[in-house]
Motif scaffolding. Structure first.
Motif, PDB file in Angstrom:
ATOM      1  N   LYS A  53       1.994   2.965  -0.935  1.00 48.25           N
ATOM      2  CA  LYS A  53       1.495   1.808  -0.176  1.00 48.25           C
ATOM      3  C   LYS A  53       2.618   0.916   0.347  1.00 48.25           C
ATOM      4  CE  LYS A  53       0.703  -1.319  -4.106  1.00 48.25           C
ATOM      5  NZ  LYS A  53      -0.320  -2.141  -4.799  1.00 48.25           N
TER       6      LYS A  53
ATOM      7  N   ASN B 177       3.699   3.219   3.630  1.00 49.50           N
ATOM      8  CA  ASN B 177       2.842   2.233   4.302  1.00 49.50           C
ATOM      9  C   ASN B 177       1.385   2.673   4.362  1.00 49.50           C
ATOM     10  OD1 ASN B 177       4.510  -0.003   5.064  1.00 49.50           O
ATOM     11  ND2 ASN B 177       5.544   1.336   6.522  1.00 49.50           N
ATOM     12  N   THR B 178       0.936   3.383   3.367  1.00 52.74           N
ATOM     13  CA  THR B 178      -0.443   3.884   3.356  1.00 52.74           C
ATOM     14  C   THR B 178      -1.052   3.632   1.989  1.00 52.74           C
ATOM     15  OG1 THR B 178       0.102   5.610   4.964  1.00 52.74           O
ATOM     16  CG2 THR B 178      -1.928   5.882   3.701  1.00 52.74           C
ATOM     17  N   GLU B 179      -1.997   2.699   1.940  1.00 57.48           N
ATOM     18  CA  GLU B 179      -2.685   2.382   0.694  1.00 57.48           C
ATOM     19  C   GLU B 179      -4.000   3.141   0.646  1.00 57.48           C
ATOM     20  OE1 GLU B 179      -3.994  -1.424  -2.088  1.00 57.48           O
ATOM     21  OE2 GLU B 179      -3.155  -1.759  -0.081  1.00 57.48           O
TER      22      GLU B 179
ATOM     23  N   THR C 194      -7.718   1.757   1.250  1.00 57.51           N
ATOM     24  CA  THR C 194      -7.711   0.751   2.315  1.00 57.51           C
ATOM     25  C   THR C 194      -7.367   1.394   3.652  1.00 57.51           C
ATOM     26  OG1 THR C 194      -7.060  -0.976   0.748  1.00 57.51           O
ATOM     27  CG2 THR C 194      -6.724  -1.444   3.091  1.00 57.51           C
ATOM     28  N   ASP C 195      -6.160   1.945   3.743  1.00 51.27           N
ATOM     29  CA  ASP C 195      -5.733   2.600   4.987  1.00 51.27           C
ATOM     30  C   ASP C 195      -6.312   4.006   5.125  1.00 51.27           C
ATOM     31  OD1 ASP C 195      -3.982   0.413   5.716  1.00 51.27           O
ATOM     32  OD2 ASP C 195      -2.661   1.126   4.116  1.00 51.27           O
TER      33      ASP C 195
END
Length: 494
Positions: free
Chosen positions: A183, A222-224, A227-228
């Motif tokens: 994330k 940058n990927t949760e 959520t994402d």
């Protein structure tokens, strides 16, 4: 062993370190490498003991005794003594995926259970380990080794800390297609943002990630998940999932005026500082600055020490670290026998630096924080404490009793709360309907790592709670083995 009398012929030598004051001017590693002659002598100190306890990897009284990775320590100590470095590297990599990390930030339970340590200083195992892997990279021996075949199976690993990275490395070796989701904006988890650069330079993490990418591992930052990208989509795209998100929910402190401007959680401080350092060399000012301020750190552990080291580099006016319990003894007590990890007084790198700068060890012991004081503008002004005394009842329970008349007010404009972690963060877990264990960790049996959802495994701190980097790597390796067994019916992994 190559020199049976080595432990009598040579004394342990501490790793060389940069001068405590001069190193405050930068964020580079504070330790220096051994000379090769010294390393051979330190390797020669390894005894030909009948039963080496250094790699037992068990827990005694809740603490690690010996290396949980079962490193073949006597073998590579002997090979270093003989100058056979490439063979020493091969032995080391059989059990440890990332010795460049453990050789820097592991507390070295292997040394606590070293047989030499019964009567003399332990073999310098941690420093030798670091030297082996550093030489491996320097000599060009650490080259990409992609698997010779691919299984066609896809595995998602959520979290890129030591457990997630170890699982990814192992499963990639077994030939599976591995994708690691993180994330944060950089890969590494707590290795990247939870440990300051002077203890673990981030170029070392980036170097390892680049090597793993060259071997076929895919990293997605940058990927949760949740959520994402939904967990349902991750499960649909993969044959198995390993959850390795750590246990990053920080423990709060419930005191009067906690809301004062200037009171922060320790990991927020450390994370922002490292990110700003990496993004702009601190030019963006996106961090909490201790410059010119009186700083107090609440909590006596390693995270608190890292806050001290960070504050002195930011030119704080003063720094004090509060510990709840009395100062540790200088020697082992009867209740802490070998081969347990010795609970003895030591001067960590951060305390050496603060002492060199301000003239005294910054730690205060057996002290309890009672309340914060703020000014009319809501800014932190002071912190109020009371001294305490340790008492043990007839059942062995330890309590800390306040000492009347010992109250004190400490001037402070910045306080960092470093009193531990409560377990995993809740957002993703609440969506997955996973069974929970103690401290809200994911329920997954040690040795199998299977959760109540088929094909979903859990490893590292998310399963066991906040622990050592070696336990995280250990569990990542073992979870990879069980995941491989789930995918293929049998496993080729150790």
């Amino acid at each position: 062993m190559g020199k049976p009398t080595g432990f009598m012929d040579y004394q342990r030598e501490k790793p060389k370190e940069r001068d405590p004051v001069s190193r405050l001017n930068d964020w580079k590693e504070y330790q220096l490498p051994y000379e090769e002659k010294t390393l051979k002598q330190q390797g020669a100190r390894c005894m030909d003991c009948g039963t080496p306890f250094c790699h037992t990897g068990i827990e005694i009284a809740g603490a690690a005794s010996g290396c949980p990775l079962y490193n073949l320590i006597p073998e590579w100590n002997d090979l270093v003594y003989r100058g056979r470095w490439k063979e020493a590297l091969d032995r080391l990599l059989k059990t440890n995926n990332f010795p460049e990390f453990t050789g820097r930030v592991c507390p070295a339970p292997c040394e606590g259970s070293c047989t030499v340590a019964i009567n003399d200083p332990a073999v310098a195992i941690k420093s030798i380990e670091r030297s082996i892997i550093d030489k491996g990279f320097e000599e060009g021996w650490m080259t990409p080794q992609p698997p010779s075949h691919r299984s066609g199976k896809h595995v998602a690993i959520i979290g890129s800390g030591p457990a997630g990275l170890a699982a990814a490395d192992q499963l990639n070796k077994a030939g599976h297609f591995v994708t690691v989701y993180e994330k944060s904006d950089r890969i590494g988890g707590l290795l990247m943002y939870g440990i300051p650069n002077m203890k673990l330079e981030k170029r070392l993490i980036e170097r390892r990630v680049e090597l793993m990418e060259a071997e076929g591992v895919t990293f997605v930052a940058n990927t949760e998940i949740g959520t994402d990208l939904s967990m349902d989509q991750v499960k649909a795209d993969n044959d198995a999932v390993i959850l390795a998100i750590g246990a990053l929910k920080q423990r709060e402190i419930d005191l009067e005026n906690r809301e004062a401007d200037g009171v922060h959680l320790a990991m927020d401080y450390l994370t922002q500082n490292t990110k700003s350092l990496l993004d702009s060399n601190h030019e963006d000012q996106n961090y909490i600055s201790a410059e010119g301020k009186d700083v107090i750190v609440i909590g006596g552990g390693d995270t608190g020490a890292d806050c001290v080291a960070t504050a002195v580099r930011q030119n704080c006016n003063s720094v004090v670290q509060f510990g709840k319990y009395p100062q540790l003894p200088y020697d082992r007590i009867n209740e802490n026998p070998w081969p347990q990890q010795p609970q003895v007084f030591s001067l960590d790198y951060a305390y050496e630096e603060a002492k060199a700068l301000f003239g005294n060890d910054p730690r205060e012991y057996a002290i309890m924080t009672k309340r914060f004081e703020m000014d009319e503008n809501g800014k932190l002004k002071a912190l109020h404490t009371v001294q305490s005394q340790k008492e043990v009842d007839e059942n062995g329970r330890v309590t800390m009793r306040e000492i009347p008349g010992s109250e004190k007010a400490w001037p402070a404009q910045l306080v960092f709360v470093a009193i531990g972690f409560e377990g995993p963060e809740e957002e993703l877990l609440s969506q997955m309907n996973l069974e929970r264990g103690q401290r809200n960790t994911v329920k997954a049996e040690y040795g199998t790592y299977t959760t109540n959802e088929e094909g979903v495994f859990a490893a590292g701190d998310v399963r066991r709670g906040q622990s050592l980097i070696v336990w995280a790597i250990h569990e990542g390796r073992e979870a990879a083995r069980e995941c491989d067994r789930f995918l293929m019916g049998s496993t080729v992994l150790p």
